[in-house]
Scaffold this motif. Structure first.
Motif, PDB file in Angstrom:
ATOM      1  N   LYS A   5       0.849  -1.197   0.000  1.00 45.29           N
ATOM      2  CA  LYS A   5       0.000   0.000   0.000  1.00 45.29           C
ATOM      3  C   LYS A   5       0.885   1.246   0.000  1.00 45.29           C
ATOM      4  CE  LYS A   5      -3.472  -2.308   2.905  1.00 45.29           C
ATOM      5  NZ  LYS A   5      -4.153  -2.276   4.227  1.00 45.29           N
ATOM      6  N   VAL A   6       0.557   2.196  -0.886  1.00 46.59           N
ATOM      7  CA  VAL A   6       1.307   3.451  -0.969  1.00 46.59           C
ATOM      8  C   VAL A   6       0.335   4.625  -0.909  1.00 46.59           C
ATOM      9  CG1 VAL A   6       2.905   4.867  -2.305  1.00 46.59           C
ATOM     10  CG2 VAL A   6       3.135   2.367  -2.339  1.00 46.59           C
ATOM     11  N   LEU A   7       0.609   5.544   0.002  1.00 45.63           N
ATOM     12  CA  LEU A   7      -0.165   6.773   0.144  1.00 45.63           C
ATOM     13  C   LEU A   7       0.601   7.912  -0.525  1.00 45.63           C
ATOM     14  CD1 LEU A   7      -2.369   8.619   1.409  1.00 45.63           C
ATOM     15  CD2 LEU A   7      -0.972   8.638   3.499  1.00 45.63           C
ATOM     16  N   PHE A   8      -0.031   8.593  -1.471  1.00 47.04           N
ATOM     17  CA  PHE A   8       0.573   9.730  -2.148  1.00 47.04           C
ATOM     18  C   PHE A   8      -0.048  11.028  -1.618  1.00 47.04           C
ATOM     19  CE2 PHE A   8       1.120   6.197  -5.080  1.00 47.04           C
ATOM     20  CZ  PHE A   8       2.462   6.326  -5.429  1.00 47.04           C
ATOM     21  N   ILE A   9       0.807  11.931  -1.154  1.00 42.58           N
ATOM     22  CA  ILE A   9       0.362  13.236  -0.661  1.00 42.58           C
ATOM     23  C   ILE A   9       1.012  14.290  -1.549  1.00 42.58           C
ATOM     24  CG2 ILE A   9       0.200  14.768   1.327  1.00 42.58           C
ATOM     25  CD1 ILE A   9       0.660  12.383   3.139  1.00 42.58           C
ATOM     26  N   GLY A 127      -5.149  16.723   7.933  1.00 42.13           N
ATOM     27  CA  GLY A 127      -6.381  16.291   7.285  1.00 42.13           C
ATOM     28  C   GLY A 127      -6.204  14.974   6.557  1.00 42.13           C
ATOM     29  N   VAL A 128      -5.076  14.831   5.872  1.00 39.42           N
ATOM     30  CA  VAL A 128      -4.778  13.562   5.188  1.00 39.42           C
ATOM     31  C   VAL A 128      -4.652  12.435   6.207  1.00 39.42           C
ATOM     32  CG1 VAL A 128      -3.111  12.301   3.784  1.00 39.42           C
ATOM     33  CG2 VAL A 128      -3.659  14.677   3.221  1.00 39.42           C
ATOM     34  N   MET A 129      -3.865  12.672   7.263  1.00 40.82           N
ATOM     35  CA  MET A 129      -3.645  11.632   8.271  1.00 40.82           C
ATOM     36  C   MET A 129      -4.956  11.163   8.905  1.00 40.82           C
ATOM     37  SD  MET A 129      -0.324  11.103   8.390  1.00 40.82           S
ATOM     38  CE  MET A 129      -0.395  11.322   6.619  1.00 40.82           C
ATOM     39  N   GLU A 130      -5.802  12.120   9.273  1.00 39.56           N
ATOM     40  CA  GLU A 130      -7.057  11.763   9.929  1.00 39.56           C
ATOM     41  C   GLU A 130      -7.998  11.019   8.974  1.00 39.56           C
ATOM     42  OE1 GLU A 130      -7.719  11.972  13.101  1.00 39.56           O
ATOM     43  OE2 GLU A 130      -5.765  12.895  13.495  1.00 39.56           O
ATOM     44  N   THR A 131      -7.960  11.384   7.710  1.00 41.99           N
ATOM     45  CA  THR A 131      -8.812  10.704   6.736  1.00 41.99           C
ATOM     46  C   THR A 131      -8.339   9.281   6.489  1.00 41.99           C
ATOM     47  OG1 THR A 131      -9.260  12.840   5.675  1.00 41.99           O
ATOM     48  CG2 THR A 131      -9.809  10.860   4.420  1.00 41.99           C
ATOM     49  N   VAL A 132      -7.040   9.094   6.390  1.00 40.57           N
ATOM     50  CA  VAL A 132      -6.496   7.742   6.199  1.00 40.57           C
ATOM     51  C   VAL A 132      -6.819   6.867   7.414  1.00 40.57           C
ATOM     52  CG1 VAL A 132      -4.365   6.405   5.922  1.00 40.57           C
ATOM     53  CG2 VAL A 132      -4.703   8.502   4.601  1.00 40.57           C
ATOM     54  N   LYS A 133      -6.762   7.457   8.609  1.00 40.85           N
ATOM     55  CA  LYS A 133      -7.163   6.722   9.810  1.00 40.85           C
ATOM     56  C   LYS A 133      -8.621   6.276   9.707  1.00 40.85           C
ATOM     57  CE  LYS A 133      -6.331   8.142  13.914  1.00 40.85           C
ATOM     58  NZ  LYS A 133      -6.200   9.010  15.115  1.00 40.85           N
ATOM     59  N   PHE A 135     -10.231   5.661   7.035  1.00 38.83           N
ATOM     60  CA  PHE A 135     -10.277   4.543   6.087  1.00 38.83           C
ATOM     61  C   PHE A 135      -9.957   3.218   6.789  1.00 38.83           C
ATOM     62  CE2 PHE A 135      -8.826   7.337   2.285  1.00 38.83           C
ATOM     63  CZ  PHE A 135     -10.145   7.567   1.920  1.00 38.83           C
ATOM     64  N   GLY A 136      -9.118   3.300   7.841  1.00 36.08           N
ATOM     65  CA  GLY A 136      -8.585   2.085   8.442  1.00 36.08           C
ATOM     66  C   GLY A 136      -7.588   1.412   7.518  1.00 36.08           C
ATOM     67  N   TRP A 137      -6.838   2.244   6.775  1.00 36.56           N
ATOM     68  CA  TRP A 137      -5.961   1.781   5.687  1.00 36.56           C
ATOM     69  C   TRP A 137      -4.519   2.094   6.059  1.00 36.56           C
ATOM     70  CZ3 TRP A 137      -2.967   4.135   1.723  1.00 36.56           C
ATOM     71  CH2 TRP A 137      -2.746   3.341   0.574  1.00 36.56           C
ATOM     72  N   ASP A 138      -3.684   1.086   6.272  1.00 40.08           N
ATOM     73  CA  ASP A 138      -2.329   1.269   6.803  1.00 40.08           C
ATOM     74  C   ASP A 138      -1.273   1.231   5.691  1.00 40.08           C
ATOM     75  OD1 ASP A 138      -3.098  -1.377   6.433  1.00 40.08           O
ATOM     76  OD2 ASP A 138      -1.705  -2.144   7.941  1.00 40.08           O
ATOM     77  N   PRO A 139      -0.780   2.390   5.263  1.00 39.34           N
ATOM     78  CA  PRO A 139       0.173   2.426   4.148  1.00 39.34           C
ATOM     79  C   PRO A 139       1.570   1.964   4.559  1.00 39.34           C
ATOM     80  CG  PRO A 139      -0.164   4.638   5.020  1.00 39.34           C
ATOM     81  CD  PRO A 139      -1.118   3.738   5.756  1.00 39.34           C
ATOM     82  N   ASP A 140       2.209   1.212   3.677  1.00 39.28           N
ATOM     83  CA  ASP A 140       3.607   0.829   3.896  1.00 39.28           C
ATOM     84  C   ASP A 140       4.522   2.001   3.590  1.00 39.28           C
ATOM     85  OD1 ASP A 140       3.092  -2.039   4.419  1.00 39.28           O
ATOM     86  OD2 ASP A 140       2.424  -2.034   2.332  1.00 39.28           O
ATOM     87  N   ILE A 141       4.197   2.717   2.509  1.00 37.34           N
ATOM     88  CA  ILE A 141       4.980   3.879   2.071  1.00 37.34           C
ATOM     89  C   ILE A 141       4.070   5.099   2.016  1.00 37.34           C
ATOM     90  CG2 ILE A 141       6.235   4.936   0.132  1.00 37.34           C
ATOM     91  CD1 ILE A 141       7.894   2.799   1.458  1.00 37.34           C
ATOM     92  N   ILE A 142       4.564   6.217   2.534  1.00 34.86           N
ATOM     93  CA  ILE A 142       3.899   7.504   2.363  1.00 34.86           C
ATOM     94  C   ILE A 142       4.839   8.368   1.533  1.00 34.86           C
ATOM     95  CG2 ILE A 142       2.962   9.553   3.499  1.00 34.86           C
ATOM     96  CD1 ILE A 142       2.482   7.817   5.990  1.00 34.86           C
ATOM     97  N   HIS A 143       4.433   8.708   0.325  1.00 37.26           N
ATOM     98  CA  HIS A 143       5.306   9.439  -0.599  1.00 37.26           C
ATOM     99  C   HIS A 143       4.793  10.871  -0.741  1.00 37.26           C
ATOM    100  CE1 HIS A 143       7.786   9.210  -4.587  1.00 37.26           C
ATOM    101  NE2 HIS A 143       8.108  10.238  -3.827  1.00 37.26           N
ATOM    102  N   CYS A 144       5.615  11.840  -0.333  1.00 35.79           N
ATOM    103  CA  CYS A 144       5.228  13.249  -0.276  1.00 35.79           C
ATOM    104  C   CYS A 144       5.822  14.035  -1.443  1.00 35.79           C
ATOM    105  CB  CYS A 144       5.705  13.872   1.031  1.00 35.79           C
ATOM    106  SG  CYS A 144       5.076  13.036   2.500  1.00 35.79           S
ATOM    107  N   HIS A 145       4.982  14.883  -2.048  1.00 32.03           N
ATOM    108  CA  HIS A 145       5.389  15.664  -3.210  1.00 32.03           C
ATOM    109  C   HIS A 145       5.002  17.127  -3.001  1.00 32.03           C
ATOM    110  CE1 HIS A 145       6.021  11.950  -5.605  1.00 32.03           C
ATOM    111  NE2 HIS A 145       5.049  11.505  -4.820  1.00 32.03           N
TER     112      HIS A 145
END
Length: 269
Positions: A5-9, A127-133, A135-145
């Motif tokens: 799982k990868v979260l893109f911000i 806001g991103v962090m709270e929304t992902v929480k 979701f109950g979705w645990d990302p392995d990678i958080i990639h910030c741009h």
């Protein structure tokens, strides 16, 4: 590392904003990673320049409604979503009319009201962090741009360090030629400490206006990996990465295979 799982911000994503190095990566990298069988989620700010009707955004009521407290003030969090049908991928937007205008504008709020960029960045990241929480979705990678995402590594490492959603997440920060000219407010460190950030970790910016280099160094020092996506990055920043010994993927002129290279870099972290 097995990456599932990868979260893109992202600061910008095309076609919601005009093409740019960040916007193009924000558009194509998540799709490319998703096509490798990896789950992705992608977030960006909902700027006033994005027309809800023409870009087909709608509010996600079940995700909206939480208040984000910044500097003792409540700011309602509103989540919107749009679908990139060609990529079969949803883009989530962080919105609040204290920091992002509800009327369509030509210029981004980060340019027209730069005095709010410190709190705008805090609000976006949290806001991103709270929304992902939610979701109950645990990302392995958080990639910030983009610099608006630069506070993410600190929040993941400290404010969310004991949260089971983020406790195993690794943060990668990408470097672009995206400098800003008006420094963040000198009370940024103080506002972050109120959120539970350890004072020692914001000591380098304590009581000082935070310019682009200081903010980038702050992001890098709490990241597990750094990627240079554009050639024009200040040498001082590159030297800082080398000093810290953080895993680093330097800029390469041939961008034709960057998605493959980034995917391999994820696994190496």
């Amino acid at each position: 590392m097995d990456v599932k799982k990868v979260l893109f911000i992202s600061q910008e994503i095309y076609p919601y904003l005009p093409e740019s190095p960040i916007a193009n990566v924000g558009r194509h990298l998540p799709q490319g990673i998703q096509e490798k069988g990896i789950e992705v989620r992608a977030f960006m700010p909902k700027y006033g320049a994005i027309n809800d009707r023409t870009k087909q955004l709608h509010e996600v009521i079940r995700l909206s409604g939480r208040n984000i407290v910044i500097n003792d003030s409540d700011h309602p969090l509103i989540i919107k979503v749009a679908t990139l049908s060609q990529a079969r991928m949803q883009i989530y937007f962080i919105y609040n009319d204290d920091y992002f205008t509800h009327t369509v504008t030509k210029d981004l709020e980060t340019t027209t009201s730069p005095e709010d960029n410190d709190e705008r960045s805090i609000f976006f990241v949290r806001g991103v962090m709270e929304t992902v929480k939610k979701f109950g979705w645990d990302p392995d990678i958080i990639h910030c741009h983009g610099w608006i995402s630069a506070l993410t590594p600190l929040y993941v490492k400290h404010m969310y360090r004991e949260d089971p959603i983020f406790e195993k997440s690794k943060v990668i920060y990408s470097l672009y030629d995206d400098e800003f000219t008006v420094p963040f407010d000198e009370k940024l460190a103080e506002k972050m400490v109120m959120d539970g950030i350890i004072p020692e970790d914001v000591a380098p910016i304590q009581g000082k206006p935070v310019d682009y280099i200081a903010l980038t160094k702050l992001a890098i020092s709490h990241s597990q990996g750094v990627i240079q996506h554009t050639p024009n990055v200040k040498p001082e920043i590159i030297e800082y990465i080398k000093e810290l010994g953080i895993p680093f993927l330097p800029y390469q002129e041939d961008e034709s295979d960057y998605i493959d290279r980034y995917a391999e870099f994820y696994k190496s972290i």
